[in-house]
Design an enzyme around this catalytic site. Sequence first.
Site, PDB file in Angstrom:
ATOM      1  N   LYS A  45       4.741  -5.813   9.945  1.00 18.80           N
ATOM      2  CA  LYS A  45       4.203  -5.336  11.229  1.00 18.80           C
ATOM      3  C   LYS A  45       4.214  -6.372  12.369  1.00 18.80           C
ATOM      4  CE  LYS A  45       2.081  -1.047  10.145  1.00 18.80           C
ATOM      5  NZ  LYS A  45       1.723  -0.667   8.784  1.00 18.80           N
ATOM      6  N   ASP A  98      -1.605  -7.099   0.231  1.00 23.25           N
ATOM      7  CA  ASP A  98      -0.820  -6.437   1.263  1.00 23.25           C
ATOM      8  C   ASP A  98      -1.477  -6.755   2.604  1.00 23.25           C
ATOM      9  OD1 ASP A  98       0.279  -4.735   3.109  1.00 23.25           O
ATOM     10  OD2 ASP A  98       0.401  -3.018   1.767  1.00 23.25           O
ATOM     11  N   PHE A 117      -2.683   2.234   1.021  1.00 22.29           N
ATOM     12  CA  PHE A 117      -1.358   2.562   1.576  1.00 22.29           C
ATOM     13  C   PHE A 117      -0.464   1.339   1.489  1.00 22.29           C
ATOM     14  CE2 PHE A 117       1.885   2.792   4.863  1.00 22.29           C
ATOM     15  CZ  PHE A 117       2.425   4.046   4.614  1.00 22.29           C
TER      16      PHE A 117
HETATM   17  C1  LIG Z   1       2.534  -0.215   7.598  1.00 22.87           C
HETATM   18  C2  LIG Z   1       2.107  -0.653   6.250  1.00 22.87           C
HETATM   19  C3  LIG Z   1       3.000  -0.699   5.165  1.00 22.87           C
HETATM   20  C4  LIG Z   1       4.423  -0.222   5.274  1.00 22.87           C
HETATM   21  O1  LIG Z   1       5.154  -0.920   6.221  1.00 22.87           O
HETATM   22  P1  LIG Z   1       6.517  -0.267   6.794  1.00 22.87           P
HETATM   23  O2  LIG Z   1       7.040  -1.319   7.714  1.00 22.87           O
HETATM   24  O3  LIG Z   1       6.130   0.999   7.468  1.00 22.87           O
HETATM   25  O4  LIG Z   1       7.409  -0.028   5.643  1.00 22.87           O
HETATM   26  C5  LIG Z   1       2.532  -1.157   3.961  1.00 22.87           C
HETATM   27  N1  LIG Z   1       1.263  -1.564   3.806  1.00 22.87           N
HETATM   28  C6  LIG Z   1       0.381  -1.543   4.813  1.00 22.87           C
HETATM   29  C7  LIG Z   1      -1.010  -2.024   4.588  1.00 22.87           C
HETATM   30  C8  LIG Z   1       0.765  -1.077   6.059  1.00 22.87           C
HETATM   31  O5  LIG Z   1      -0.123  -1.028   7.050  1.00 22.87           O
END
Ligand SMILES: *Cc1c(COP(=O)(O)O)cnc(C)c1O
Length: 387
Positions: free
Chosen positions: A245, A216, A132
Amino acid sequence: MTWRDQYSTAMMGSAPSPLTLLTRGEGAYVWDVDGNRYLDFLAGIAVNSLGHGHPALVEAVTKQISSIAHVSNYFATEPQIALAENLRRITGAGERGRVYFGNSGAEAIEAAIKLARRNGQHKKILALTNSFHGRTMGSVSLTGKPALREPFEPLVPGIEHIDTTIEALEAAIGPDVAALVLEPIKGEAGVVDLPEGFLTRARELTAQHGALLILDEIQTGMGRTGSWFAFQQHGIVPDAIAVAKGLAGGVPIGALVTFGDASDLFETGQHGSTFGGNPLATAAGNAVIAEIERAGLIENAVLRGSQIRAAVEGKPLVAEVRGSGLLIGVGLTEPVAQKVATKALELGLIINTPNDSSIRIAPPLIIDETHVAEFTEKFTTALEATA
Ligand SMILES: *Cc1c(COP(=O)(O)O)cnc(C)c1O
């Protein structure tokens, strides 16, 4: 009209129906509109690093909004420079590190995709199945979940998904690859760890073929997994990491941090964002980093994480416990995660269900042993009631 009717009338139908309406928070607790108190072991999905209403964050944001809240990218501000320097330090990118600021995780990933294109415009970008990376067109193209991607095709071209195995890595990485993007622990997949040796092999192969290794760390970063960033537990150095986050403890922010030669890929004017790096968000980020250091919250994440893990292992329905520090995935023996979470909510505990057989636990980094004890009692009751 109830708030629920108002919500469904006014809000776009793109989000699932809310669990309840929250009106305030304090520390590790939130309260709903009916006065019910909940122990918040989700923290806005790993966002509220310092919990709710933390005095250090409140003070930093209040001070900043009273002096100067926003300028354009035509001007620099002190908190922005300070946060970029802080990120260079805590990532270990050091002197050769550079920071780009956006406003969300998806925007950090968008910057990463553009960075990858700068490393080989007509080369492939690889990502993992079941990953994700966000919901914007670029980040959803990278996301390895067909259900999220397919309704929005055609997507950004040149992206391929590979299985999370060392064999798949070895088969896929070659001179035609610009970058490999991956989560050190797959959060939305249910907090799923990478196979042993995967990250090290990914680093070797990308380096060998001139591809960028972009991590990520949006969910895994900012101390949550027991180090500032999860990659730091694997003895590798990536070319870039996406952070968001927990970085500003609830104030919207995203950042891409580059390491070494990857810091030279963007040319002047090639990327930007109006709100990116604004003094309000970056002041919040500096306050979060300062408080994590002052209060030893990374050590706390390790300690409380192992206590939670010990409390959950062997409980009814629990097949396995995954993740690291305070990013914990509980794999269930049956697809009843939703039932467990609903029962927990009734008992005053917020946890989350990334899928039918996984529970995600991501409390604020400030929790102490009383929170762990309350969690253990409520979570055990929810498991026993479901089993
Ligand atoms: C939450 C998340 C995203 C996206 O972040 P947003 O602030 O919702 O755009 C991307 N990668 C990972 C691993 C995430 O947990």
